[in-house]
Scaffold this motif. Sequence first.
Motif, short mmCIF file in Angstrom:
data_model
loop_
_atom_site.label_atom_id
_atom_site.label_comp_id
_atom_site.label_asym_id
_atom_site.label_seq_id
_atom_site.Cartn_x
_atom_site.Cartn_y
_atom_site.Cartn_z
N ALA A 173 1.33 -1.22 -0.29
CA ALA A 173 0.22 0.27 -0.23
C ALA A 173 0.99 0.91 0.40
O ALA A 173 1.08 2.49 -0.66
CB ALA A 173 -1.05 -0.22 1.22
N LEU A 174 2.16 0.86 0.60
CA LEU A 174 2.73 2.51 0.92
C LEU A 174 3.32 2.64 -0.83
O LEU A 174 3.82 3.47 -1.19
CB LEU A 174 4.03 1.50 2.02
N ASN A 175 4.14 1.54 -1.19
CA ASN A 175 4.57 1.35 -2.75
C ASN A 175 3.53 1.65 -3.43
O ASN A 175 3.51 2.54 -3.93
CB ASN A 175 4.75 0.69 -2.72
N GLY A 176 2.17 1.06 -3.81
CA GLY A 176 1.01 1.74 -4.67
C GLY A 176 0.92 3.45 -4.22
O GLY A 176 0.93 4.10 -5.04
N PHE A 177 0.43 3.36 -2.91
CA PHE A 177 -0.01 4.94 -2.91
C PHE A 177 0.99 5.99 -3.38
O PHE A 177 0.65 7.15 -4.17
CB PHE A 177 0.14 5.10 -1.16
N MET A 178 2.38 5.86 -3.12
CA MET A 178 3.35 6.74 -3.57
C MET A 178 3.70 6.71 -4.65
O MET A 178 4.01 8.11 -5.44
CB MET A 178 4.87 6.40 -3.47
N ILE A 179 3.90 5.57 -5.59
CA ILE A 179 3.89 5.07 -7.22
C ILE A 179 2.05 5.45 -8.14
O ILE A 179 2.49 6.67 -8.85
CB ILE A 179 3.74 4.06 -7.90
N ALA A 180 1.27 5.72 -7.70
CA ALA A 180 0.10 5.69 -8.12
C ALA A 180 -0.35 7.60 -7.75
O ALA A 180 -1.03 8.19 -8.80
CB ALA A 180 -1.25 4.83 -7.62
#
Length: 326
Positions: A110-117
């Motif tokens: 979720a952290l990765n996805g939030f920062m990327i998306a």
Amino acid sequence: MEKTKKWVNENVVVVTLVVLCILFGIGNPVFFSVKNILNLLSQMCINALMATGLVYVIILGGIDISVGGTAALAGVISAYIGLMFPNMNVFTAILVLVLSGIVVGVVVGALNGFMIAYLNVVPMICTLAMLNITRGVAYVITNGQPVYGLPDSYAFLGASRLFKTESMPNGILPVIAIFTVIVVALMHILLSKTVFGRHVYAVGSNKSVAHLSGINVKRVTLAGHVICSVMACLAGVCAASKIQNGQPGACDAYEMYAIAAAVMGGTSLVGGSGSVARAMFGVAVIAVIKNGMDLMQISSYWQKVVIGIIILLAVIVDMAQKNKKE
């Protein structure tokens, strides 16, 4: 001849796998022994789980190089939880391992996805930072020491085998292989047979078109990274279970093996195409190369060189096929 040539071009990884098996079998007859094949099957599982998650992210047009550190963190946390239940049975042990993997994976993904998306951070930079964060946290909470003293039931998922016989008292079929087949099959169905899977392909092919088609691009990207991290964490807890302790340095450089396997299996680095099932052929090629070189007593240093060359060749072939289509 044209049909044969076309089939070979479309199934290079399958041909490569067959050729490697023949060569290693000739080089060392032990390669085709039942014991070695079962060991090979067990060795494939960690990479298979990681590569499956990476297929989703790469199809989306991204990359996740944090999976090795994420896996180690999940393994360490599951080991600490396992210490809280010194008398736990097999069912409880599997529950601890799987739930630990899912929870850690959801948080990191979720952290990765939030920062990327949502923050538009470049995937390579974001996941490189997360690799250092997760690996660092694993070392901090363990003080750089392995988490040991776990009950025997903790090792069931990663190290136990079923169907014991007189000739094979330790069992025939690795439990980790059964677990991996089930999880990978579910991920294959999710990607190839569901609306979400079609959305993943659509976003990876063209984000603008996907957005105009009514697809929530950011949500799909976030979900893809969560899946990738969860799969990495399941690989991490399986690795911890296999050695019956939590190692903060576990799964080091495994992200390279997983990326190589996914790309060798036809997952395009530019996004939009790929398959979990075909990625498993890539996983098999990596496992056969490592196992074959071990049997031939080739230095582990040279093995790293060979894997690096394979990654490079896979990228070159992928780009050549892309240019040919254009």
